[in-house]
Design an enzyme around this catalytic site. Structure first.
Site, PDB file in Angstrom:
ATOM      1  N   VAL A 172       7.508   7.058  16.926  1.00 20.05           N
ATOM      2  CA  VAL A 172       7.226   7.737  15.648  1.00 20.05           C
ATOM      3  C   VAL A 172       5.934   8.558  15.722  1.00 20.05           C
ATOM      4  O   VAL A 172       5.896   9.712  15.300  1.00 20.05           O
ATOM      5  CB  VAL A 172       7.179   6.716  14.484  1.00 20.05           C
ATOM      6  CG1 VAL A 172       6.858   7.422  13.172  1.00 20.05           C
ATOM      7  CG2 VAL A 172       8.501   5.958  14.375  1.00 20.05           C
TER       8      VAL A 172
ATOM      9  N   ARG B  53      -4.743  10.759   4.141  1.00 16.09           N
ATOM     10  CA  ARG B  53      -3.664  11.740   4.221  1.00 16.09           C
ATOM     11  C   ARG B  53      -2.686  11.658   3.066  1.00 16.09           C
ATOM     12  O   ARG B  53      -2.071  12.649   2.693  1.00 16.09           O
ATOM     13  CB  ARG B  53      -2.887  11.549   5.511  1.00 16.09           C
ATOM     14  CG  ARG B  53      -3.707  11.702   6.757  1.00 16.09           C
ATOM     15  CD  ARG B  53      -2.811  11.513   7.938  1.00 16.09           C
ATOM     16  NE  ARG B  53      -1.596  12.272   7.738  1.00 16.09           N
ATOM     17  CZ  ARG B  53      -1.450  13.555   8.047  1.00 16.09           C
ATOM     18  NH1 ARG B  53      -2.419  14.204   8.612  1.00 16.09           N
ATOM     19  NH2 ARG B  53      -0.315  14.163   7.801  1.00 16.09           N
TER      20      ARG B  53
ATOM     21  N   ASP C 297       4.470   0.610  11.956  1.00 12.42           N
ATOM     22  CA  ASP C 297       3.312  -0.084  11.380  1.00 12.42           C
ATOM     23  C   ASP C 297       3.228  -1.554  11.797  1.00 12.42           C
ATOM     24  O   ASP C 297       2.270  -2.240  11.448  1.00 12.42           O
ATOM     25  CB  ASP C 297       3.344   0.010   9.843  1.00 12.42           C
ATOM     26  CG  ASP C 297       3.057   1.419   9.349  1.00 12.42           C
ATOM     27  OD1 ASP C 297       2.578   2.238  10.140  1.00 12.42           O
ATOM     28  OD2 ASP C 297       3.315   1.679   8.161  1.00 12.42           O
TER      29      ASP C 297
ATOM     30  N   LYS D 221       0.838  -1.210   0.000  1.00 13.24           N
ATOM     31  CA  LYS D 221       0.000   0.000   0.000  1.00 13.24           C
ATOM     32  C   LYS D 221       0.869   1.255   0.000  1.00 13.24           C
ATOM     33  O   LYS D 221       0.666   2.159  -0.807  1.00 13.24           O
ATOM     34  CB  LYS D 221      -0.903   0.001   1.245  1.00 13.24           C
ATOM     35  CG  LYS D 221      -1.565   1.357   1.510  1.00 13.24           C
ATOM     36  CD  LYS D 221      -2.458   1.329   2.735  1.00 13.24           C
ATOM     37  CE  LYS D 221      -1.768   1.515   4.063  1.00 13.24           C
ATOM     38  NZ  LYS D 221      -1.495   2.922   4.440  1.00 13.24           N
ATOM     39  N   ASN D 222       1.840   1.300   0.910  1.00 15.20           N
ATOM     40  CA  ASN D 222       2.600   2.538   1.083  1.00 15.20           C
ATOM     41  C   ASN D 222       3.655   2.759   0.002  1.00 15.20           C
ATOM     42  O   ASN D 222       4.293   3.807  -0.038  1.00 15.20           O
ATOM     43  CB  ASN D 222       3.223   2.595   2.480  1.00 15.20           C
ATOM     44  CG  ASN D 222       2.157   2.790   3.547  1.00 15.20           C
ATOM     45  OD1 ASN D 222       1.016   3.123   3.231  1.00 15.20           O
ATOM     46  ND2 ASN D 222       2.512   2.558   4.801  1.00 15.20           N
TER      47      ASN D 222
ATOM     48  N   ARG E   5      -8.735  -0.552   4.407  1.00 15.48           N
ATOM     49  CA  ARG E   5      -7.886   0.505   3.846  1.00 15.48           C
ATOM     50  C   ARG E   5      -6.518  -0.053   3.469  1.00 15.48           C
ATOM     51  O   ARG E   5      -5.860   0.483   2.588  1.00 15.48           O
ATOM     52  CB  ARG E   5      -7.678   1.622   4.878  1.00 15.48           C
ATOM     53  CG  ARG E   5      -8.928   2.393   5.173  1.00 15.48           C
ATOM     54  CD  ARG E   5      -8.619   3.587   6.014  1.00 15.48           C
ATOM     55  NE  ARG E   5      -7.623   4.434   5.352  1.00 15.48           N
ATOM     56  CZ  ARG E   5      -7.153   5.557   5.859  1.00 15.48           C
ATOM     57  NH1 ARG E   5      -7.573   5.977   7.020  1.00 15.48           N
ATOM     58  NH2 ARG E   5      -6.256   6.259   5.201  1.00 15.48           N
TER      59      ARG E   5
ATOM     60  N   ARG F 174       0.214  14.589  12.955  1.00 17.68           N
ATOM     61  CA  ARG F 174       0.709  14.408  11.592  1.00 17.68           C
ATOM     62  C   ARG F 174       0.674  15.678  10.743  1.00 17.68           C
ATOM     63  O   ARG F 174      -0.008  15.730   9.715  1.00 17.68           O
ATOM     64  CB  ARG F 174      -0.038  13.270  10.900  1.00 17.68           C
ATOM     65  CG  ARG F 174       0.072  11.972  11.674  1.00 17.68           C
ATOM     66  CD  ARG F 174      -0.623  10.834  11.000  1.00 17.68           C
ATOM     67  NE  ARG F 174       0.144  10.259   9.908  1.00 17.68           N
ATOM     68  CZ  ARG F 174      -0.302   9.262   9.147  1.00 17.68           C
ATOM     69  NH1 ARG F 174      -1.480   8.754   9.364  1.00 17.68           N
ATOM     70  NH2 ARG F 174       0.441   8.778   8.173  1.00 17.68           N
TER      71      ARG F 174
ATOM     72  N   CYS G  98      -5.241  13.102  12.691  1.00 15.94           N
ATOM     73  CA  CYS G  98      -5.645  11.728  12.391  1.00 15.94           C
ATOM     74  C   CYS G  98      -5.527  10.937  13.682  1.00 15.94           C
ATOM     75  O   CYS G  98      -4.851  11.370  14.619  1.00 15.94           O
ATOM     76  CB  CYS G  98      -4.809  11.206  11.239  1.00 15.94           C
ATOM     77  SG  CYS G  98      -3.914   9.713  11.468  1.00 15.94           S
TER      78      CYS G  98
HETATM   79  N1  EPU Z   1       5.893  14.647  10.728  1.00 15.01           N
HETATM   80  C1  EPU Z   1       5.919  15.998  11.014  1.00 15.01           C
HETATM   81  N2  EPU Z   1       5.890  16.878   9.968  1.00 15.01           N
HETATM   82  C2  EPU Z   1       5.834  16.463   8.662  1.00 15.01           C
HETATM   83  C3  EPU Z   1       5.812  15.091   8.384  1.00 15.01           C
HETATM   84  C4  EPU Z   1       5.845  14.196   9.439  1.00 15.01           C
HETATM   85  O1  EPU Z   1       5.980  16.397  12.166  1.00 15.01           O
HETATM   86  O2  EPU Z   1       5.830  17.317   7.775  1.00 15.01           O
HETATM   87  C5  EPU Z   1       5.937  13.671  11.843  1.00 15.01           C
HETATM   88  C6  EPU Z   1       4.643  12.842  11.907  1.00 15.01           C
HETATM   89  O3  EPU Z   1       3.645  13.539  12.617  1.00 15.01           O
HETATM   90  C7  EPU Z   1       5.115  11.587  12.609  1.00 15.01           C
HETATM   91  C8  EPU Z   1       6.545  11.425  12.089  1.00 15.01           C
HETATM   92  O4  EPU Z   1       6.932  12.712  11.592  1.00 15.01           O
HETATM   93  O5  EPU Z   1       5.114  11.771  13.990  1.00 15.01           O
HETATM   94  C9  EPU Z   1       6.720  10.397  10.989  1.00 15.01           C
HETATM   95  O6  EPU Z   1       5.850  10.654   9.933  1.00 15.01           O
HETATM   96  P1  EPU Z   1       6.147  10.274   8.417  1.00 15.01           P
HETATM   97  O7  EPU Z   1       6.028  11.513   7.594  1.00 15.01           O
HETATM   98  O8  EPU Z   1       7.389   9.481   8.316  1.00 15.01           O
HETATM   99  O9  EPU Z   1       4.915   9.344   8.087  1.00 15.01           O
HETATM  100  P2  EPU Z   1       3.894   9.453   6.891  1.00 15.01           P
HETATM  101  O10 EPU Z   1       4.627   9.688   5.615  1.00 15.01           O
HETATM  102  O11 EPU Z   1       2.783  10.359   7.240  1.00 15.01           O
HETATM  103  C10 EPU Z   1       4.053   6.917   6.305  1.00 15.01           C
HETATM  104  C11 EPU Z   1       3.097   5.771   6.152  1.00 15.01           C
HETATM  105  C12 EPU Z   1       2.541   5.383   7.516  1.00 15.01           C
HETATM  106  C13 EPU Z   1       3.718   4.990   8.408  1.00 15.01           C
HETATM  107  C14 EPU Z   1       4.730   6.140   8.493  1.00 15.01           C
HETATM  108  C15 EPU Z   1       5.983   5.807   9.270  1.00 15.01           C
HETATM  109  C16 EPU Z   1       2.224   6.117   3.920  1.00 15.01           C
HETATM  110  C17 EPU Z   1       1.069   6.468   3.065  1.00 15.01           C
HETATM  111  N3  EPU Z   1       2.020   6.159   5.255  1.00 15.01           N
HETATM  112  O12 EPU Z   1       3.311   7.989   6.866  1.00 15.01           O
HETATM  113  O13 EPU Z   1       1.703   4.261   7.316  1.00 15.01           O
HETATM  114  O14 EPU Z   1       3.259   4.686   9.697  1.00 15.01           O
HETATM  115  O15 EPU Z   1       5.136   6.523   7.151  1.00 15.01           O
HETATM  116  O16 EPU Z   1       6.620   4.708   8.751  1.00 15.01           O
HETATM  117  O17 EPU Z   1       3.292   5.792   3.442  1.00 15.01           O
HETATM  118  C18 EPU Z   1      -0.014   2.718   7.842  1.00 15.01           C
HETATM  119  O18 EPU Z   1       0.221   2.147   6.754  1.00 15.01           O
HETATM  120  O19 EPU Z   1      -0.752   2.195   8.727  1.00 15.01           O
HETATM  121  C19 EPU Z   1       0.593   4.027   8.111  1.00 15.01           C
HETATM  122  C20 EPU Z   1       0.132   4.851   9.046  1.00 15.01           C
END
Ligand code: EPU
Length: 417
Positions: free
Chosen positions: A325, A91, A303, A19-20, A395, A120, A115
């Site tokens: 995280v 998101r 995850d 998915k990701n 999802r 996030r 969320c």
């Molecule tokens: N963060 C910030 N500012 C930003 C971006 C992130 O503060 O601009 C913080 C987030 O709030 C969080 C941390 O940084 O506390 C890590 O967030 P990250 O950006 O790495 O995560 P993401 O890109 O929003 C993806 C996956 C998530 C997975 C995380 C961490 C996708 C679509 N989603 O989210 O997947 O948990 O990386 O590995 O790729 C899931 O599949 O269940 C899921 C939540």
């Protein structure tokens, strides 16, 4: 999902496309100049939502769900807007920001809002785009990004955010000149995105390490790309096999992607066989209590935290599970407690005292990985467990109940009414 627990899972399952990885890879088609063909695209709610969002911009989207193939043609895109109604449900919609401003010089994307698992924010995405020369304004809940042409630059991420790395990488491939992205996320999904972009003609080096170098191009071509296997789905089935005292093999996954989790299964007593295209887990009695701390890759993935915790609820001894995280990713804890587990949350850590037995009960899913953890706990528990609100599961897991049944689980999807 109605589960009758107590059976050791045995057998093998085929892992779906990740998915990701699929989400950013499908978005990357915005950058192309012709139809892109993507294979092994999982048929999930999140993918359908993204398909709707891209189609809403005018992208021609042909998703053959049965074949897991999506053909995306960006040449008919006429709008650079991602409306609130679609972004709020997923998101990952914010991924369109970088590619849209890079290719069309403008984008209007709704802010995603909070969320269940944490606030996030998207500040790293926005500062990264500003570094590449985009002008960013926030207006009425929308991000407005503009740039005549993005210009390559050095972007040092404050934190190795997966989404920000993907968004800025997609923007940099069409920026003028060189970009050096530092402190990047190193997840296998980033590497997959870089492969898809390279197939379109992008010049990228260093994906999978903390520094990614990009030589921007004026245009990109089209591409054909196969999405990698889903390491979290694989890890979820392995956890289920482990927790139930069974033996499970997952096919279609490179064991290296899941190494940080495999070492923890081993520490907890499982026997693991690794391959380029499979992972096999054999449990050897009751799991041993094992501590884990979630971290960006190559640390233990957030995850997999909830699913590993489910296995620890019946372990011999007490384990400490620390989530670094996301700030609110223990929502499965009160539900696991309903099944008889003994878990205390102290700040970022959960102390799990293993029980010999769990007992079935009605529980409620609160997010995607929490749903998976409740299903694993239900499979271990004596008697019947019903997990409600499993739309969360849809999802991110393709045909989960069918795959679980193939492993001998007694699970059934029933209507909540
Ligand atoms: N963060 C910030 N500012 C930003 C971006 C992130 O503060 O601009 C913080 C987030 O709030 C969080 C941390 O940084 O506390 C890590 O967030 P990250 O950006 O790495 O995560 P993401 O890109 O929003 C993806 C996956 C998530 C997975 C995380 C961490 C996708 C679509 N989603 O989210 O997947 O948990 O990386 O590995 O790729 C899931 O599949 O269940 C899921 C939540």
């Amino acid at each position: 999902m109605k589960i009758v627990g107590g059976k050791a899972l045995q057998g093998s399952v085929e892992v779906s496309g990740a998915k990701n990885a699929a989400l950013p890879v499908l978005v990357s088609a915005i950058l192309a100049n012709g139809p892109c063909t993507f294979e092994r695209v999982p048929d999930l709610m999140d993918i359908r939502t993204l398909a709707k969002l891209l189609a809403n911009m005018g992208m021609k989207v042909d998703f053959d769900r049965a074949a897991n193939r999506a053909v995306l043609d960006p040449t008919s895109i006429h709008s650079q807007e991602a409306p609130y109604e679609l972004v709020k449900t997923m998101r990952a919609s914010v991924f369109v920001l970088g590619p849209l401003v890079a290719k069309y010089g403008q984008a209007k994307v709704s802010l995603p809002g909070g969320c269940a698992i944490g606030a996030r924010p998207i500040n790293y995405h926005l500062t990264g785009l500003e570094k590449l020369g985009a002008e960013i304004q926030l207006e009425e809940g929308y991000v407005l990004a503009r740039a005549k042409r993005l210009v390559g630059n050095r972007v040092a991420f404050e934190y190795p955010s997966v989404g920000a790395t993907e968004n800025i990488l997609m923007a940099a491939v069409l920026a003028k000149g060189e970009s050096i992205l530092e402190n990047c996320a190193k997840e296998p999904e980033i590497v997959d995105l870089a492969r898809a972009l390279r197939a379109m003609g992008a010049h990228i080096e260093g994906e999978g390490t903390e520094t990614i170098r990009v030589q921007g191009r004026d245009t990109l071509g089209s591409c054909a790309h196969q999405v990698i296997g889903d390491r979290i789905e694989a890890g979820t089935f392995l956890s289920a096999g482990f927790a139930t005292g069974g033996a499970v093999r997952v096919n279609g996954i490179d064991s290296e992607f899941l190494e940080p989790v495999l070492v923890k299964f081993e520490e907890a007593g499982a026997l693991i066989e690794r391959g380029k295209e499979f992972i096999a887990l054999q449990s050897r009695g009751r799991p041993k209590a094992t501590d884990v701390t979630t971290l960006p890759h190559p640390g233990f993935p957030t995850d997999m935290q909830a699913q590993f915790m489910a296995a620890m609820t019946i372990a011999d001894g007490a384990s400490v599970i620390t989530e670094t995280v996301f700030e609110n990713r223990f929502m499965h804890v009160p539900e696991l407690t309903r099944l008889g587990s003994d878990i205390t949350v102290r700040g970022k850590s959960a102390i799990v005292k293993g029980k010999l037995k769990l007992k079935g009960a009605p529980v409620m899913a609160t997010d995607l990985r929490a749903s998976a953890s409740l299903i694993i706990a239900g499979l271990c528990a004596e008697g019947e467990t019903t997990v409600s609100r499993i739309y969360h599961l849809d999802r991110g897991y393709e045909r989960m109940e069918t795959k679980l049944r193939a492993l001998g689980a007694d699970v059934e999807r029933v209507s909540e009414s």
